[in-house]
Motif scaffolding. Structure first.
Motif, PDB file in Angstrom:
ATOM      1  N   ASN A   1     -96.420 -42.824 -35.753  1.00 21.74           N
ATOM      2  CA  ASN A   1     -95.729 -41.918 -34.829  1.00 21.74           C
ATOM      3  C   ASN A   1     -95.581 -42.660 -33.508  1.00 21.74           C
ATOM      4  O   ASN A   1     -96.369 -42.465 -32.586  1.00 21.74           O
ATOM      5  CB  ASN A   1     -96.506 -40.614 -34.643  1.00 21.74           C
ATOM      6  N   GLU A   2     -94.627 -43.549 -33.449  1.00 22.91           N
ATOM      7  CA  GLU A   2     -94.452 -44.408 -32.277  1.00 22.91           C
ATOM      8  C   GLU A   2     -94.238 -43.559 -31.032  1.00 22.91           C
ATOM      9  O   GLU A   2     -93.550 -42.533 -31.070  1.00 22.91           O
ATOM     10  CB  GLU A   2     -93.254 -45.329 -32.492  1.00 22.91           C
ATOM     11  N   LEU A   3     -94.851 -43.980 -29.923  1.00 19.66           N
ATOM     12  CA  LEU A   3     -94.676 -43.247 -28.667  1.00 19.66           C
ATOM     13  C   LEU A   3     -93.229 -43.340 -28.207  1.00 19.66           C
ATOM     14  O   LEU A   3     -92.584 -44.386 -28.330  1.00 19.66           O
ATOM     15  CB  LEU A   3     -95.588 -43.817 -27.586  1.00 19.66           C
ATOM     16  N   SER A   4     -92.726 -42.241 -27.655  1.00 20.10           N
ATOM     17  CA  SER A   4     -91.384 -42.272 -27.082  1.00 20.10           C
ATOM     18  C   SER A   4     -91.393 -43.163 -25.845  1.00 20.10           C
ATOM     19  O   SER A   4     -92.427 -43.381 -25.212  1.00 20.10           O
ATOM     20  CB  SER A   4     -90.938 -40.863 -26.706  1.00 20.10           C
ATOM     21  N   SER A   5     -90.221 -43.679 -25.485  1.00 20.92           N
ATOM     22  CA  SER A   5     -90.135 -44.549 -24.296  1.00 20.92           C
ATOM     23  C   SER A   5     -90.548 -43.783 -23.045  1.00 20.92           C
ATOM     24  O   SER A   5     -91.158 -44.347 -22.128  1.00 20.92           O
ATOM     25  CB  SER A   5     -88.724 -45.117 -24.149  1.00 20.92           C
ATOM     26  N   ALA A   6     -90.254 -42.491 -22.991  1.00 23.47           N
ATOM     27  CA  ALA A   6     -90.627 -41.680 -21.823  1.00 23.47           C
ATOM     28  C   ALA A   6     -92.141 -41.591 -21.691  1.00 23.47           C
ATOM     29  O   ALA A   6     -92.685 -41.657 -20.581  1.00 23.47           O
ATOM     30  CB  ALA A   6     -90.022 -40.289 -21.940  1.00 23.47           C
ATOM     31  N   LEU A   7     -92.833 -41.455 -22.835  1.00 29.11           N
ATOM     32  CA  LEU A   7     -94.291 -41.353 -22.784  1.00 29.11           C
ATOM     33  C   LEU A   7     -94.922 -42.712 -22.528  1.00 29.11           C
ATOM     34  O   LEU A   7     -95.907 -42.815 -21.779  1.00 29.11           O
ATOM     35  CB  LEU A   7     -94.810 -40.763 -24.095  1.00 29.11           C
ATOM     36  N   LYS A   8     -94.367 -43.760 -23.120  1.00 32.12           N
ATOM     37  CA  LYS A   8     -94.909 -45.107 -22.908  1.00 32.12           C
ATOM     38  C   LYS A   8     -94.949 -45.459 -21.431  1.00 32.12           C
ATOM     39  O   LYS A   8     -95.869 -46.133 -20.955  1.00 32.12           O
ATOM     40  CB  LYS A   8     -94.063 -46.141 -23.649  1.00 32.12           C
ATOM     41  N   ARG A   9     -93.921 -45.027 -20.686  1.00 30.15           N
ATOM     42  CA  ARG A   9     -93.848 -45.376 -19.257  1.00 30.15           C
ATOM     43  C   ARG A   9     -94.986 -44.758 -18.462  1.00 30.15           C
ATOM     44  O   ARG A   9     -95.278 -45.212 -17.355  1.00 30.15           O
ATOM     45  CB  ARG A   9     -92.508 -44.928 -18.675  1.00 30.15           C
ATOM     46  N   ARG A  10     -95.605 -43.742 -18.993  1.00 31.26           N
ATOM     47  CA  ARG A  10     -96.698 -43.071 -18.266  1.00 31.26           C
ATOM     48  C   ARG A  10     -98.045 -43.749 -18.490  1.00 31.26           C
ATOM     49  O   ARG A  10     -99.040 -43.358 -17.884  1.00 31.26           O
ATOM     50  CB  ARG A  10     -96.793 -41.611 -18.695  1.00 31.26           C
ATOM     51  N   PHE A  11     -98.078 -44.753 -19.370  1.00 28.73           N
ATOM     52  CA  PHE A  11     -99.334 -45.416 -19.699  1.00 28.73           C
ATOM     53  C   PHE A  11     -99.328 -46.867 -19.249  1.00 28.73           C
ATOM     54  O   PHE A  11     -98.289 -47.531 -19.276  1.00 28.73           O
ATOM     55  CB  PHE A  11     -99.563 -45.407 -21.217  1.00 28.73           C
ATOM     56  N   ASN A  12    -100.502 -47.341 -18.866  1.00 31.12           N
ATOM     57  CA  ASN A  12    -100.744 -48.776 -18.770  1.00 31.12           C
ATOM     58  C   ASN A  12    -101.567 -49.142 -20.001  1.00 31.12           C
ATOM     59  O   ASN A  12    -102.596 -48.530 -20.272  1.00 31.12           O
ATOM     60  CB  ASN A  12    -101.516 -49.127 -17.500  1.00 31.12           C
ATOM     61  N   THR A  13    -101.096 -50.125 -20.768  1.00 27.40           N
ATOM     62  CA  THR A  13    -101.724 -50.463 -22.039  1.00 27.40           C
ATOM     63  C   THR A  13    -102.682 -51.641 -21.890  1.00 27.40           C
ATOM     64  O   THR A  13    -102.322 -52.663 -21.305  1.00 27.40           O
ATOM     65  CB  THR A  13    -100.650 -50.802 -23.100  1.00 27.40           C
ATOM     66  N   VAL A  14    -103.877 -51.482 -22.414  1.00 23.74           N
ATOM     67  CA  VAL A  14    -104.870 -52.555 -22.454  1.00 23.74           C
ATOM     68  C   VAL A  14    -105.229 -52.788 -23.914  1.00 23.74           C
ATOM     69  O   VAL A  14    -105.637 -51.860 -24.619  1.00 23.74           O
ATOM     70  CB  VAL A  14    -106.136 -52.191 -21.648  1.00 23.74           C
ATOM     71  N   VAL A  15    -105.046 -54.018 -24.374  1.00 24.88           N
ATOM     72  CA  VAL A  15    -105.351 -54.374 -25.760  1.00 24.88           C
ATOM     73  C   VAL A  15    -106.779 -54.889 -25.836  1.00 24.88           C
ATOM     74  O   VAL A  15    -107.133 -55.861 -25.156  1.00 24.88           O
ATOM     75  CB  VAL A  15    -104.371 -55.441 -26.288  1.00 24.88           C
ATOM     76  N   LEU A  16    -107.599 -54.228 -26.638  1.00 25.27           N
ATOM     77  CA  LEU A  16    -108.982 -54.682 -26.843  1.00 25.27           C
ATOM     78  C   LEU A  16    -109.007 -55.597 -28.056  1.00 25.27           C
ATOM     79  O   LEU A  16    -108.771 -55.149 -29.186  1.00 25.27           O
ATOM     80  CB  LEU A  16    -109.917 -53.493 -27.046  1.00 25.27           C
ATOM     81  N   PRO A  17    -109.302 -56.872 -27.861  1.00 20.15           N
ATOM     82  CA  PRO A  17    -109.270 -57.819 -28.988  1.00 20.15           C
ATOM     83  C   PRO A  17    -110.568 -57.797 -29.782  1.00 20.15           C
ATOM     84  O   PRO A  17    -111.589 -57.245 -29.335  1.00 20.15           O
ATOM     85  CB  PRO A  17    -109.096 -59.165 -28.281  1.00 20.15           C
ATOM     86  N   THR A  18    -110.530 -58.407 -30.948  1.00 19.95           N
ATOM     87  CA  THR A  18    -111.779 -58.664 -31.661  1.00 19.95           C
ATOM     88  C   THR A  18    -112.547 -59.726 -30.874  1.00 19.95           C
ATOM     89  O   THR A  18    -111.943 -60.498 -30.114  1.00 19.95           O
ATOM     90  CB  THR A  18    -111.504 -59.156 -33.094  1.00 19.95           C
TER      91      THR A  18
END
Length: 360
Positions: free
Chosen positions: A207-224
């Motif tokens: 359920n991919e995030l909509s572009s409108a919702l993505k803009r409200r987040f800052n994404t941090v990728v937690l690696p292995t």
């Protein structure tokens, strides 16, 4: 008689550390934060305070990643933690909420069946039928409660939630309001409100995030974990903590056994041996640190209750087999090839080879 809970919330389990940090913390704090951003990061990655109090690490990895995550929550952007299963997304999310708001329990668990009411509000139908729609009949969601309290709310597995339900979050994240059209009112967020969401790399496209919702987040990728030593340290710490919580008798797995399981999982996950000399095929499972912790705890339990109390190769083999073989069509062949080309060639792994080969 009051039962002892199996697992305390982070703010309860680490109350002494949080209190020590609050007492020593003289840095600026955002509105309604229990600690300053510096103290929150120290709580997460560990350290020693001026009075000698030792803060245990909750996240073993890049301090900079935690700084970025905490700095995000001090702005009007929400935080999205992404990673493969077992990279401590939920763990970090819980500890962030505990350190910042003192309450990690305002949580929505995302599933395919999560409804709008879970993110907005529901109704007390007894009151609704007797009095009609009134403010007293509203049953607030964790999101609404966090907005009113000026605290953090956590949404686990955001991409599991249907897309149209996800978009319910746009108004709270952008306008900081939650309309209640049935009453012609709205609930406005108090200072300190923000949201932490987690998402699984493997679920992208579910359920991919909509572009409108993505803009409200800052994404941090937690690696292995980047190195074998780092991953061993994580697994060793969590296995010991889990053993204490479960009151497992006997002896915890030795460092040698922990290193074996972690090495095995890393090699199968990365598709190459730790020395870089041999390429191997990767099975369908993720083989994350979380699964290594589970395998080692299971082996500890086997040895404690049905063995000599000291977890050995024969105690760990069944858990390893169950973690590696998820797809019965392709994984058994990959596992046997790894056993014969890698495990069998290591002199000090012969007992593990025999135990795994017997089960395979």
């Amino acid at each position: 008689m009051t039962a002892t809970v199996l697992r305390q919330h982070a703010e309860q389990q680490y109350a002494a550390e949080l209190a020590a940090l609050a007492a020593a913390d003289d840095r600026p704090r955002p509105p309604r934060w229990r600690l300053s951003p510096w103290a929150v990061v120290t709580y997460l990655v560990g350290g020693t305070l001026a009075d000698g109090t030792v803060i245990s690490p909750k996240y073993i990895g890049s301090r900079r990643l935690m700084e970025i995550a905490v700095a995000t929550l001090a702005t009007d952007r929400a935080l999205l933690l992404i990673g493969v299963p077992g990279t401590a997304k939920s763990w970090v999310s819980e500890h962030l909420a505990a350190a910042i708001s003192g309450d990690s329990t305002l949580t929505v668990q995302g599933t395919a069946g999560t409804s709008e009411e879970s993110l907005r509000y529901g109704w007390n139908y007894a009151l609704l039928l007797s009095r009609g729609p009134t403010p007293e009949a509203i049953v607030p969601s964790p999101v609404m409660r966090a907005m009113e309290a000026g605290s953090l709310v956590r949404i686990e597995e955001l991409t599991r939630i249907p897309s149209d339900v996800q978009d319910t979050l746009i108004s709270p994240l952008s306008e900081k309001t939650l309309p209640v059209p049935e009453l012609g009112i709205e609930r406005q967020a108090a200072e300190g409100f923000n949201l932490i969401a987690t998402a699984n790399n493997r679920d992208r496209g579910v359920n991919e995030l909509s572009s409108a919702l993505k803009r409200r987040f800052n994404t941090v990728v937690l690696p292995t974990p980047a190195t074998l030593a780092e991953e061993v340290a994580i697994v060793e710490q969590r296995v010991a903590a889990q053993g204490r919580a479960l009151r497992l008798p006997g002896t915890p797995p030795a460092a040698e056994q922990i290193a074996r399981v972690v090495t095995l999982f890393r090699e199968l996950r990365n598709g190459i041996t730790e020395d870089g000399k041999t390429k191997v095929k990767s099975p369908s499972g993720t083989l994350s640190p979380a699964e290594a912790i589970s395998v080692l705890s299971h082996g500890w339990s086997l040895a404690a209750h049905f063995g000599d109390g000291l977890p050995g190769a024969h105690d760990l083999a069944a858990g390893v087999l169950g973690a590696v073989i998820k797809d019965p069509a392709q994984d058994p062949a990959i596992w046997r090839e790894y056993l014969d080309t890698v495990v069998r060639e290591r002199e000090d792994w012969r007992d593990l080879y025999r135990a795994c080969r017997e089960l395979a």
